[in-house]
Write a protein that holds these residues in place. Structure first.
Motif, PDB file in Angstrom:
ATOM      1  N   HIS A  62       0.796  -1.223   0.000  1.00  0.00           N
ATOM      2  CA  HIS A  62       0.000   0.000   0.000  1.00  0.00           C
ATOM      3  C   HIS A  62       0.834   1.282   0.000  1.00  0.00           C
ATOM      4  CE1 HIS A  62      -3.139  -2.888   0.919  1.00  0.00           C
ATOM      5  NE2 HIS A  62      -3.982  -1.973   0.479  1.00  0.00           N
ATOM      6  N   LEU A  63       2.158   1.151   0.061  1.00  0.00           N
ATOM      7  CA  LEU A  63       3.014   2.328  -0.036  1.00  0.00           C
ATOM      8  C   LEU A  63       3.113   2.758  -1.502  1.00  0.00           C
ATOM      9  CD1 LEU A  63       5.927   1.442   2.395  1.00  0.00           C
ATOM     10  CD2 LEU A  63       4.114   3.121   2.740  1.00  0.00           C
ATOM     11  N   PRO A  64       3.217   4.065  -1.748  1.00  0.00           N
ATOM     12  CA  PRO A  64       3.297   4.541  -3.133  1.00  0.00           C
ATOM     13  C   PRO A  64       4.693   4.373  -3.719  1.00  0.00           C
ATOM     14  CG  PRO A  64       3.418   6.389  -1.643  1.00  0.00           C
ATOM     15  CD  PRO A  64       3.164   5.162  -0.800  1.00  0.00           C
ATOM     16  N   GLY A  65       4.774   4.317  -5.038  1.00  0.00           N
ATOM     17  CA  GLY A  65       6.049   4.365  -5.742  1.00  0.00           C
ATOM     18  C   GLY A  65       6.703   3.025  -5.977  1.00  0.00           C
ATOM     19  N   ASN A  66       7.929   3.107  -6.523  1.00  0.00           N
ATOM     20  CA  ASN A  66       8.700   1.891  -6.795  1.00  0.00           C
ATOM     21  C   ASN A  66       9.419   1.439  -5.529  1.00  0.00           C
ATOM     22  OD1 ASN A  66      10.869   3.583  -6.490  1.00  0.00           O
ATOM     23  ND2 ASN A  66      11.259   3.811  -8.670  1.00  0.00           N
ATOM     24  N   THR A  67      10.318   0.481  -5.663  1.00  0.00           N
ATOM     25  CA  THR A  67      10.977  -0.101  -4.494  1.00  0.00           C
ATOM     26  C   THR A  67      11.784   0.931  -3.718  1.00  0.00           C
ATOM     27  OG1 THR A  67      11.101  -2.213  -5.636  1.00  0.00           O
ATOM     28  CG2 THR A  67      12.551  -1.922  -3.754  1.00  0.00           C
ATOM     29  N   TRP A  68      12.525   1.798  -4.418  1.00  0.00           N
ATOM     30  CA  TRP A  68      13.343   2.798  -3.732  1.00  0.00           C
ATOM     31  C   TRP A  68      12.483   3.813  -2.989  1.00  0.00           C
ATOM     32  CZ3 TRP A  68      18.090   1.721  -2.738  1.00  0.00           C
ATOM     33  CH2 TRP A  68      18.795   0.881  -3.577  1.00  0.00           C
ATOM     34  N   VAL A  69      11.392   4.232  -3.601  1.00  0.00           N
ATOM     35  CA  VAL A  69      10.497   5.188  -2.945  1.00  0.00           C
ATOM     36  C   VAL A  69       9.831   4.534  -1.741  1.00  0.00           C
ATOM     37  CG1 VAL A  69       8.413   6.583  -3.238  1.00  0.00           C
ATOM     38  CG2 VAL A  69      10.113   6.490  -5.069  1.00  0.00           C
ATOM     39  N   ARG A  70       9.425   3.295  -1.885  1.00  0.00           N
ATOM     40  CA  ARG A  70       8.813   2.574  -0.763  1.00  0.00           C
ATOM     41  C   ARG A  70       9.797   2.419   0.390  1.00  0.00           C
ATOM     42  NH1 ARG A  70       5.434  -2.348  -3.619  1.00  0.00           N
ATOM     43  NH2 ARG A  70       3.875  -1.004  -4.593  1.00  0.00           N
ATOM     44  N   ALA A  71      11.056   2.118   0.061  1.00  0.00           N
ATOM     45  CA  ALA A  71      12.073   1.975   1.105  1.00  0.00           C
ATOM     46  C   ALA A  71      12.289   3.301   1.816  1.00  0.00           C
ATOM     47  CB  ALA A  71      13.373   1.465   0.497  1.00  0.00           C
ATOM     48  N   LEU A  72      12.346   4.395   1.072  1.00  0.00           N
ATOM     49  CA  LEU A  72      12.525   5.715   1.684  1.00  0.00           C
ATOM     50  C   LEU A  72      11.324   6.087   2.553  1.00  0.00           C
ATOM     51  CD1 LEU A  72      14.249   8.249   1.919  1.00  0.00           C
ATOM     52  CD2 LEU A  72      13.059   9.141  -0.082  1.00  0.00           C
TER      53      LEU A  72
END
Length: 65
Positions: A16-26
């Motif tokens: 449910h977090l937005p964005g790709n993997t890097w954005v989700r990690a951030l």
């Protein structure tokens, strides 16, 4: 039980977090830091008087060394 039936809380949050993997990690890192900040600034100071950590007695008499 099928694998699709075993949904973890962390998997649900990650999906449910937005964005790709890097954005989700951030976003995950920022959310984690925000939760730690709130705990240390508000929750722990509020709960400290309710906990019995100040009622510790230490006996100095005759223990084994």
């Amino acid at each position: 039980m099928h694998r699709s039936e075993r949904v973890s809380m962390y998997g649900w949050i990650w999906r449910h977090l937005p964005g790709n993997t890097w954005v989700r990690a951030l976003v995950s890192l920022v959310l984690s830091l925000a939760i730690v900040f709130v705990l240390f600034q508000y929750v722990f100071p509020w709960a400290e008087p309710l906990l019995p950590f100040g009622d510790v007695t230490v006996d100095n008499g005759g223990g084994s060394r």
